[in-house]
Design an enzyme around this catalytic site. Structure first.
Site, short mmCIF file in Angstrom:
data_model
loop_
_atom_site.label_atom_id
_atom_site.label_comp_id
_atom_site.label_asym_id
_atom_site.label_seq_id
_atom_site.Cartn_x
_atom_site.Cartn_y
_atom_site.Cartn_z
CD GLU A 125 -3.13 -0.84 0.82
OE1 GLU A 125 -3.13 0.79 -0.20
OE2 GLU A 125 -4.36 -1.34 0.95
CD GLU A 145 -3.20 -7.18 2.92
OE1 GLU A 145 -3.49 -6.18 2.30
OE2 GLU A 145 -2.30 -7.65 2.62
#
Length: 186
Positions: A125, A145
């Site tokens: 990210e 994830e």
């Protein structure tokens, strides 16, 4: 106008050095692959916000110590507690990670990710929020994830296909498998 000198800041959760008008942020928990904590997310967010007032910084480099960029959220300090949070606390965490990315994207200085080793989950990210990425052949990027039916909280799945070819972005988003630097480059 209110001006700050970034060279005088003393963050607690990462290293910050300023030389020749370049601020270098080093995620510095190499024994754990530089994972993020609630505190480091908040301090990074606040640091990127303050860069808009830093008169001694013209560019920002973010990197990791010890041959790792960032393994994402610390399993013990973020992932475990997240599984026990109520909806309001989960929303507050999601807002904080999103605000880190917002502060990075609105930072007036260009941000360069210098990536060696894994940049996974929150690490990816952060990389996706940078303006430029320089990666070693050891770099790997991924959003693992999704293997646990979780969604990347800071908009990485939105930015990923804007940074690398769509088919490779879709593979990463659907499988959660890491992508090598070489594959992302091509």
């Amino acid at each position: 106008m209110y001006k700050l000198k970034a060279a005088e800041w003393r963050p607690e959760h990462f290293k910050l050095e300023v030389a020749d008008r370049v601020a270098t942020i080093t995620l510095n928990r190499p024994e754990r692959k530089n994972p993020l904590t609630f505190e480091s997310y908040a301090e990074l967010r606040d640091t990127f916000h303050r860069f808009q007032y830093a008169e001694d910084v013209r560019a920002v480099v973010i990197t990791g110590a010890g041959g790792n960029f960032c393994s994402g959220g610390d399993v013990h300090e973020i992932i475990g507690p997240l599984t026990k949070m109520n909806m309001n606390d989960l929303l507050a965490f999601t807002r904080m990670t999103g605000n880190l990315v917002k502060e990075m994207r609105t930072c007036p200085q260009p941000i360069i990710a210098a990536v060696d080793g894994p940049a996974l989950a929150g690490g990816t990210e952060i990389v996706l929020a940078c303006d430029l990425v320089v990666a070693s052949t050891q770099a790997r990027f991924g959003i693992p994830e999704v293997k646990r039916s979780l969604v990347a909280a800071a908009g990485g799945l939105f930015r990923l296909p804007r940074k690398i070819p769509f088919n490779i972005a879709m593979e990463a988003a659907l499988t959660g498998d890491p992508i090598s630097a070489e594959r992302a480059y091509h």
